[in-house]
Design a protein around this motif. Sequence first.
Motif, PDB file in Angstrom:
ATOM      1  N   UNK A  50      -4.174   2.888   0.458  1.00  0.00           N
ATOM      2  CA  UNK A  50      -2.905   3.560   0.175  1.00  0.00           C
ATOM      3  C   UNK A  50      -1.884   2.605  -0.431  1.00  0.00           C
ATOM      4  N   UNK A  51      -1.886   1.353   0.022  1.00  0.00           N
ATOM      5  CA  UNK A  51      -0.937   0.377  -0.514  1.00  0.00           C
ATOM      6  C   UNK A  51      -1.170   0.170  -2.003  1.00  0.00           C
ATOM      7  N   UNK A  52      -2.422  -0.010  -2.401  1.00  0.00           N
ATOM      8  CA  UNK A  52      -2.741  -0.237  -3.814  1.00  0.00           C
ATOM      9  C   UNK A  52      -2.359   0.973  -4.654  1.00  0.00           C
ATOM     10  N   UNK A  53      -2.619   2.160  -4.116  1.00  0.00           N
ATOM     11  CA  UNK A  53      -2.250   3.375  -4.842  1.00  0.00           C
ATOM     12  C   UNK A  53      -0.737   3.419  -5.069  1.00  0.00           C
ATOM     13  N   UNK A  54       0.024   3.193  -4.010  1.00  0.00           N
ATOM     14  CA  UNK A  54       1.482   3.307  -4.106  1.00  0.00           C
ATOM     15  C   UNK A  54       2.113   2.161  -4.899  1.00  0.00           C
ATOM     16  N   UNK A  55       1.631   0.939  -4.659  1.00  0.00           N
ATOM     17  CA  UNK A  55       2.289  -0.239  -5.222  1.00  0.00           C
ATOM     18  C   UNK A  55       1.805  -0.592  -6.623  1.00  0.00           C
ATOM     19  N   UNK A  56       0.639  -0.071  -7.021  1.00  0.00           N
ATOM     20  CA  UNK A  56       0.092  -0.478  -8.309  1.00  0.00           C
ATOM     21  C   UNK A  56      -0.332   0.695  -9.186  1.00  0.00           C
ATOM     22  N   UNK A  57      -1.157   1.591  -8.637  1.00  0.00           N
ATOM     23  CA  UNK A  57      -1.703   2.675  -9.457  1.00  0.00           C
ATOM     24  C   UNK A  57      -0.591   3.601  -9.948  1.00  0.00           C
ATOM     25  N   UNK A  58       0.299   4.011  -9.067  1.00  0.00           N
ATOM     26  CA  UNK A  58       1.367   4.932  -9.475  1.00  0.00           C
ATOM     27  C   UNK A  58       2.261   4.333 -10.558  1.00  0.00           C
ATOM     28  N   UNK A  59       2.736   3.074 -10.405  1.00  0.00           N
ATOM     29  CA  UNK A  59       3.558   2.504 -11.479  1.00  0.00           C
ATOM     30  C   UNK A  59       2.802   2.376 -12.800  1.00  0.00           C
ATOM     31  N   UNK A  60       1.504   2.015 -12.719  1.00  0.00           N
ATOM     32  CA  UNK A  60       0.710   1.898 -13.949  1.00  0.00           C
ATOM     33  C   UNK A  60       0.540   3.258 -14.618  1.00  0.00           C
ATOM     34  N   UNK A  61       0.306   4.285 -13.807  1.00  0.00           N
ATOM     35  CA  UNK A  61       0.146   5.636 -14.348  1.00  0.00           C
ATOM     36  C   UNK A  61       1.455   6.136 -14.963  1.00  0.00           C
ATOM     37  N   UNK A  62       2.556   5.812 -14.331  1.00  0.00           N
ATOM     38  CA  UNK A  62       3.853   6.235 -14.856  1.00  0.00           C
ATOM     39  C   UNK A  62       4.148   5.599 -16.213  1.00  0.00           C
ATOM     40  N   UNK A  63       3.642   4.401 -16.414  1.00  0.00           N
ATOM     41  CA  UNK A  63       3.822   3.711 -17.687  1.00  0.00           C
ATOM     42  C   UNK A  63       2.748   4.097 -18.709  1.00  0.00           C
ATOM     43  N   UNK A  64       1.807   4.965 -18.295  1.00  0.00           N
ATOM     44  CA  UNK A  64       0.744   5.447 -19.185  1.00  0.00           C
ATOM     45  C   UNK A  64      -0.095   4.299 -19.737  1.00  0.00           C
ATOM     46  N   UNK A  65      -0.363   3.299 -18.873  1.00  0.00           N
ATOM     47  CA  UNK A  65      -1.143   2.149 -19.315  1.00  0.00           C
ATOM     48  C   UNK A  65      -2.618   2.509 -19.437  1.00  0.00           C
TER      49      UNK A  65
END
Length: 282
Positions: free
Chosen positions: A17-32
């Motif tokens: 859950x930490x990786x999802x919240x702290x990394x995956x979500x911000x990366x997805x929001x930036x459309x990387x």
Amino acid sequence: MSGVMATRTVAIAGADAYIIDAFVKPAAEKNICHFIIFGCEDIDVSDITGCQYTKCETIDETVSGAVQAVQAKKAQIIMKGNIHTSMLLSAILKRENNLRDKKVLSQVSVINFKDGSRQWVMSDPGLNIAPDVATKIEISKNAIDVAKNIGITCPKVALLSAVETVSPKMQSSVDAKAVADYFAENPYDAIVEGPISMDIATDAHSAVAKKYPGEIQGDADVLIVPNIESGNLMYKTITHFIPSVISGAIIGAKVPVVLTSRSDSLDSKLASLELAIQNVVD
């Protein structure tokens, strides 16, 4: 971010859950990029665009899932989640998984000073402990390839030691000369010099003051460290004392491998992801 980046998919082994919240979500929001994620927790990713999640029974299954996603060409990058690095690298190196590409896997880091004054490609600060000459040649090739992929047409490569002349008592200088001689005989679209000290490699005044005769005059693009101790010390010194964003990836497999740490800043994690994307080979 560019559309090219958004078309890439990253397989994460051992996400939580930490990786999802702290990394995956911000990366997805930036459309990387898109994500195929394997973890052992109950996690809902339905609100994250371009993200698939598979719950696994064991950590080993998360690694197998990520490897299989790459083998099936559903993902072009593999990333370590909350698992031991050795678990992921072991799977990548298994002959039956057919993911090894080059002779040597090495960690390549890109250091961008926040004031815009410097960009260095550095290797290998974290994987090869005490590389011999043959391994240093492959480490150098991997680093040169990364430098070219981030836009440096003809990289200047400094094979670091404590001196600029060969000393039989200093193995790093002997190795550096052997590696430089190899590239002199086998051109790789790069300027490769060594042994060379850090000050001459990175400071023009020192190069002039010491009357260094080579083409590198404080303007090295690529720094090849002699061993993991010196690379690790340099990496951590820069991380803690110089305002910079440091990205990194394991190069030499058929796909780039991202090994981030929980202590890395979000900027560094995202930069590592982008570096991996730049080094995907179609």
